[in-house]
Design an enzyme around this catalytic site. Structure first.
Site, PDB file in Angstrom:
ATOM      1  N   LYS A 228       0.837  -1.198   0.000  1.00 35.46           N
ATOM      2  CA  LYS A 228       0.000   0.000   0.000  1.00 35.46           C
ATOM      3  C   LYS A 228       0.876   1.253   0.000  1.00 35.46           C
ATOM      4  O   LYS A 228       0.666   2.180  -0.761  1.00 35.46           O
ATOM      5  CB  LYS A 228      -0.926  -0.046   1.222  1.00 35.46           C
ATOM      6  CG  LYS A 228      -1.886   1.107   1.333  1.00 35.46           C
ATOM      7  CD  LYS A 228      -2.872   0.887   2.473  1.00 35.46           C
ATOM      8  CE  LYS A 228      -3.701   2.135   2.713  1.00 35.46           C
ATOM      9  NZ  LYS A 228      -4.697   1.962   3.775  1.00 35.46           N
TER      10      LYS A 228
ATOM     11  N   GLU B 216      10.477  -4.675   4.807  1.00 32.36           N
ATOM     12  CA  GLU B 216      10.593  -6.070   4.385  1.00 32.36           C
ATOM     13  C   GLU B 216      10.303  -6.218   2.895  1.00 32.36           C
ATOM     14  O   GLU B 216      11.031  -6.899   2.158  1.00 32.36           O
ATOM     15  CB  GLU B 216       9.592  -6.943   5.166  1.00 32.36           C
ATOM     16  CG  GLU B 216       9.861  -7.045   6.649  1.00 32.36           C
ATOM     17  CD  GLU B 216       9.132  -5.992   7.468  1.00 32.36           C
ATOM     18  OE1 GLU B 216       8.895  -4.874   6.947  1.00 32.36           O
ATOM     19  OE2 GLU B 216       8.818  -6.276   8.640  1.00 32.36           O
TER      20      GLU B 216
ATOM     21  N   GLY C 216      -5.038  -2.168   5.130  1.00 32.96           N
ATOM     22  CA  GLY C 216      -4.193  -3.283   4.681  1.00 32.96           C
ATOM     23  C   GLY C 216      -4.837  -4.647   4.903  1.00 32.96           C
ATOM     24  O   GLY C 216      -4.952  -5.458   3.978  1.00 32.96           O
ATOM     25  N   ARG C 217      -5.287  -4.906   6.138  1.00 30.92           N
ATOM     26  CA  ARG C 217      -5.805  -6.248   6.447  1.00 30.92           C
ATOM     27  C   ARG C 217      -7.206  -6.485   5.888  1.00 30.92           C
ATOM     28  O   ARG C 217      -7.757  -7.560   6.057  1.00 30.92           O
ATOM     29  CB  ARG C 217      -5.759  -6.494   7.949  1.00 30.92           C
ATOM     30  CG  ARG C 217      -6.511  -5.483   8.783  1.00 30.92           C
ATOM     31  CD  ARG C 217      -6.175  -5.653  10.265  1.00 30.92           C
ATOM     32  NE  ARG C 217      -6.674  -4.537  11.061  1.00 30.92           N
ATOM     33  CZ  ARG C 217      -6.070  -3.368  11.216  1.00 30.92           C
ATOM     34  NH1 ARG C 217      -4.922  -3.130  10.604  1.00 30.92           N
ATOM     35  NH2 ARG C 217      -6.583  -2.414  11.978  1.00 30.92           N
TER      36      ARG C 217
ATOM     37  N   GLU D 139      -5.013  -7.322  15.276  1.00 25.85           N
ATOM     38  CA  GLU D 139      -4.516  -5.998  14.882  1.00 25.85           C
ATOM     39  C   GLU D 139      -5.654  -4.979  14.912  1.00 25.85           C
ATOM     40  O   GLU D 139      -5.436  -3.793  15.129  1.00 25.85           O
ATOM     41  CB  GLU D 139      -3.874  -6.043  13.490  1.00 25.85           C
ATOM     42  CG  GLU D 139      -3.016  -4.829  13.198  1.00 25.85           C
ATOM     43  CD  GLU D 139      -2.151  -4.970  11.949  1.00 25.85           C
ATOM     44  OE1 GLU D 139      -0.942  -4.725  12.045  1.00 25.85           O
ATOM     45  OE2 GLU D 139      -2.691  -5.314  10.889  1.00 25.85           O
TER      46      GLU D 139
ATOM     47  N   HIS E 183      -4.231 -34.156  17.946  1.00 27.22           N
ATOM     48  CA  HIS E 183      -3.095 -34.961  18.388  1.00 27.22           C
ATOM     49  C   HIS E 183      -2.007 -34.087  18.989  1.00 27.22           C
ATOM     50  O   HIS E 183      -0.874 -34.538  19.161  1.00 27.22           O
ATOM     51  CB  HIS E 183      -2.555 -35.773  17.215  1.00 27.22           C
ATOM     52  CG  HIS E 183      -3.582 -36.727  16.677  1.00 27.22           C
ATOM     53  ND1 HIS E 183      -3.642 -38.049  17.054  1.00 27.22           N
ATOM     54  CD2 HIS E 183      -4.633 -36.516  15.841  1.00 27.22           C
ATOM     55  CE1 HIS E 183      -4.667 -38.631  16.443  1.00 27.22           C
ATOM     56  NE2 HIS E 183      -5.293 -37.711  15.710  1.00 27.22           N
TER      57      HIS E 183
ATOM     58  N   LYS F 178       8.856  -0.562  14.724  1.00 28.94           N
ATOM     59  CA  LYS F 178       9.446  -0.152  13.431  1.00 28.94           C
ATOM     60  C   LYS F 178      10.456   0.971  13.642  1.00 28.94           C
ATOM     61  O   LYS F 178      11.557   0.947  13.112  1.00 28.94           O
ATOM     62  CB  LYS F 178       8.336   0.382  12.512  1.00 28.94           C
ATOM     63  CG  LYS F 178       7.561  -0.655  11.755  1.00 28.94           C
ATOM     64  CD  LYS F 178       6.692   0.076  10.707  1.00 28.94           C
ATOM     65  CE  LYS F 178       5.458  -0.717  10.380  1.00 28.94           C
ATOM     66  NZ  LYS F 178       4.489   0.015   9.556  1.00 28.94           N
TER      67      LYS F 178
HETATM   68  C1  G6Q Z   1      -2.687  -4.051   7.973  1.00 28.35           C
HETATM   69  C2  G6Q Z   1      -1.487  -3.371   8.384  1.00 28.35           C
HETATM   70  C3  G6Q Z   1      -0.202  -4.022   7.909  1.00 28.35           C
HETATM   71  C4  G6Q Z   1       0.184  -3.702   6.482  1.00 28.35           C
HETATM   72  C5  G6Q Z   1       1.631  -4.128   6.263  1.00 28.35           C
HETATM   73  C6  G6Q Z   1       2.093  -3.909   4.854  1.00 28.35           C
HETATM   74  O1  G6Q Z   1      -3.798  -3.663   8.173  1.00 28.35           O
HETATM   75  O2  G6Q Z   1      -1.558  -2.047   8.032  1.00 28.35           O
HETATM   76  O3  G6Q Z   1      -0.215  -5.417   8.073  1.00 28.35           O
HETATM   77  O4  G6Q Z   1      -0.667  -4.334   5.588  1.00 28.35           O
HETATM   78  O5  G6Q Z   1       2.446  -3.432   7.160  1.00 28.35           O
HETATM   79  O6  G6Q Z   1       2.009  -2.558   4.513  1.00 28.35           O
HETATM   80  P1  G6Q Z   1       2.196  -2.100   3.038  1.00 28.35           P
HETATM   81  O7  G6Q Z   1       1.118  -2.702   2.215  1.00 28.35           O
HETATM   82  O8  G6Q Z   1       2.134  -0.608   3.054  1.00 28.35           O
HETATM   83  O9  G6Q Z   1       3.542  -2.619   2.574  1.00 28.35           O
END
Ligand code: G6Q
Length: 547
Positions: A205, A211, A265-266, A351, A382, A510
């Protein structure tokens, strides 16, 4: 907390203490229609919530609590595109991405559907191009391996769904998901693919996530090393709200799929972040997945609270968390292809609702999100089911199972279903000391051995669970499940008066990581400015690298 909500909670607690620990099996014994009366349906999905320690009065008090908290008005504000994400000043309108009604949906008063439909069409056209071989790599080879590079919300949803829907993936296509900054993740993925046939999708996003940027750079270097710099535009696509940054990376403008910041994002797998999934299963199946989400939206908007699955899921969770003090919630899919579903829900739920302050910034009045965890059954049986049956904590469980397999052996599936139903019965019914002693006596054990062994074989019972039973794990069924859980999380956020759409709790780590990275990279950098606890670890790591 408003006075009405406080009063509703007080009434629930009073009811709980009057009724004491409820015997679920006794509720069934008293009411032969309990199963019929305590399930709700949506399409071919049956949501069975008869095995919770709630009687009719408790359900009435819970729906009363939802009304006192203004759930219906808050739900309508969510769908109306109001700025429900108040700390970031924006709407949370992911439902627009799966809106198949043909009617407008507005964020801040502006209809977003033209943009959504254009984005959906672009994703479909690109997916068809890759699947049909119209779009190819720099050598002219068709793509066989789609590598999504993203993390968190830009990874977990598509990764979970691609696995769940693997029978629907086009033959000869493989979807990979690289997320971790641990270089092993991308290295292991690259080791198994042919660069000439690989398409990389950078899903971010913000297009700044550490990462994802590190993994994207590694993928780029790999493509350049194998195929040359000129191959980059043919082997990369991007999904982002920051097209300029994607272009800078070398992604062709017509392969950058944008979306708006009112998609969290989620909550983003329904739109362009689902690109890898759309390529893998194809636009028609992807649309079926959207249809499932849309079905759940319509249900959540219009079903009365007493028959509203997300409302019931959320309210039962509030009963367990706030009235009974249960701090964990397990999700056990009896479906190997839903192996990543618990991890996906961990992000969605924890989250969103892992918060300690209300929307207005005051301390939350009580406990918020429980710990969400799980693994597929029967494997879990199990491993950790011992604790579910005989541990000191009562952990409510969601059991998920399909009536039929999509493409697995029917006999295996019968065994799977029998296991699922038996486990929820065992949790509910238990086995008393008297029953255990009678069983041991029937086996001919001497009285002394019976006395010693019997306490270990007692099952307390009364352990609550829901069962989600659908016909088969199709794209539509998966979309329905995901959206139902999304709305469950929203329902709980309303009861707790917290904002489920921000995630400030991920920021501090972060920041500290960015500040610490130079000292981790450079072994000569002095450590005196660091927290002593962290300096100790950095020094110990340096020592291990230079024994
Ligand atoms: C989700 C969070 C988080 C996000 C990641 C990736 O709701 O905001 O999990 O999706 O940190 O972020 P980017 O899509 O900006 O790389």
């Amino acid at each position: 907390m408003t006075a009405a909500v406080a009063a509703a909670f007080a009434a629930l607690r009073a009811h709980h203490s009057r009724a004491g620990a409820r015997d679920i099996a006794a509720l069934f014994a008293r009411d032969p229609m309990r199963f019929e009366r305590r399930h709700a349906r949506l399409g071919d999905l049956l949501f069975d919530y008869s095995k919770h320690d709630v009687d009719d009065a408790a359900i009435a008090l819970l729906t009363g609590l939802a009304r006192a908290a203004g759930l219906e008005a808050r739900r309508d504000a969510l769908f109306a595109g109001e700025a429900v994400n108040n700390t970031e000043g924006r709407a949370a309108l992911h439902m627009a991405l799966r809106n198949l009604s043909g009617h407008p949906m507005r964020a801040g008063g502006i209809d977003v559907m033209d943009g959504v439909l254009a984005g959906r069409a672009a994703v479909s056209a690109f997916a068809e191009g890759v699947r049909g071989g119209r779009l190819r790599g720099s050598t002219g080879a068709a793509f066989t391996d789609i590598v999504n590079i993203g993390i968190g919300g830009s990874d977990l949803g598509p990764a979970m769904a691609a696995r769940a829907l693997s029978p629907f993936v086009q033959k000869g296509l493989r979807a990979h998901f690289v997320s971790n900054v641990d270089g092993a993740d991308i290295a292991d993925t690259l080791a198994g693919i042919d660069p000439a046939r690989a398409l990389f999708i950078i899903s971010s996003k913000t297009f700044t996530t550490q990462e994802t940027m590190a993994n994207a750079a590694a993928a780029r270097a790999y493509v350049v090393g194998a195929l040359g710099e000129a191959a980059v535009p043919d082997h990369f696509a991007a999904v982002s709200t920051k097209p300029g940054l994607a272009a800078k990376f070398g992604v062709r403008a017509d392969r950058v799929f944008g979306f708006e910041d009112w998609v969290g994002g989620r909550y983003s797998m329904w739109g362009p972040i689902g690109l890898a999934l759309a390529i893998a299963i194809g636009p028609l199946h992807f649309r079926e997945f959207l249809q499932g989400g849309f079905d759940a939206d319509e249900h959540f908007r219009h079903a009365p609270l007493e028959a509203n699955i997300p409302a019931l899921m959320g309210l039962l969770g509030v009963w367990h968390r706030n009235v009974c003090g249960r701090g964990a919630h397990a999700v056990i899919p009896y479906d190997q292809r839903l192996a990543r579903f618990p991890a996906y829900l961990q992000q969605l739920d924890m989250e969103s609702n892992g918060k300690s302050v209300t929307r207005g910034g005051a301390p939350a009045a009580g406990a918020t999100a429980p710990v969400i965890w799980g693994e597929p059954g029967t494997n879990g049986q199990h491993a950790f089911f011992q604790l579910l049956h005989q541990g000191t904590d009562i952990i409510p469980v969601d059991f998920l199972v399909a009536a039929e397999p999509v493409d697995a052996d029917a006999h295996h599936h019968n065994l799977l279903v029998a296991n699922c139903f038996a486990q929820s019965e065992a949790m509910m019914r238990g086995r008393s000391l008297v029953e255990v002693k009678a069983l041991l006596a029937a086996q001919g054990l001497p009285a002394e051995a019976i006395a010693a062994l019997a306490p270990h074989k007692v099952f307390q019972g009364g352990r609550p669970s829901s069962t989600f039973l659908h016909r088969a794990l199709t794209p539509r069924a998966l979309g329905r499940l995901v959206a139902l859980y999304e709305h469950k999380v929203f329902v709980q956020s309303v009861i707790w008066d917290i904002n489920p759409f921000d995630q400030w709790g991920v920021e501090l780590g972060k920041e500290l990581c960015n500040a610490l990275t130079p000292a981790v990279i450079d072994p000569a950098m002095p450590l005196d400015g660091l927290e002593p606890a962290t300096a100790g670890l950095v020094a110990a790591r340096r020592a291990l690298m230079n024994p």
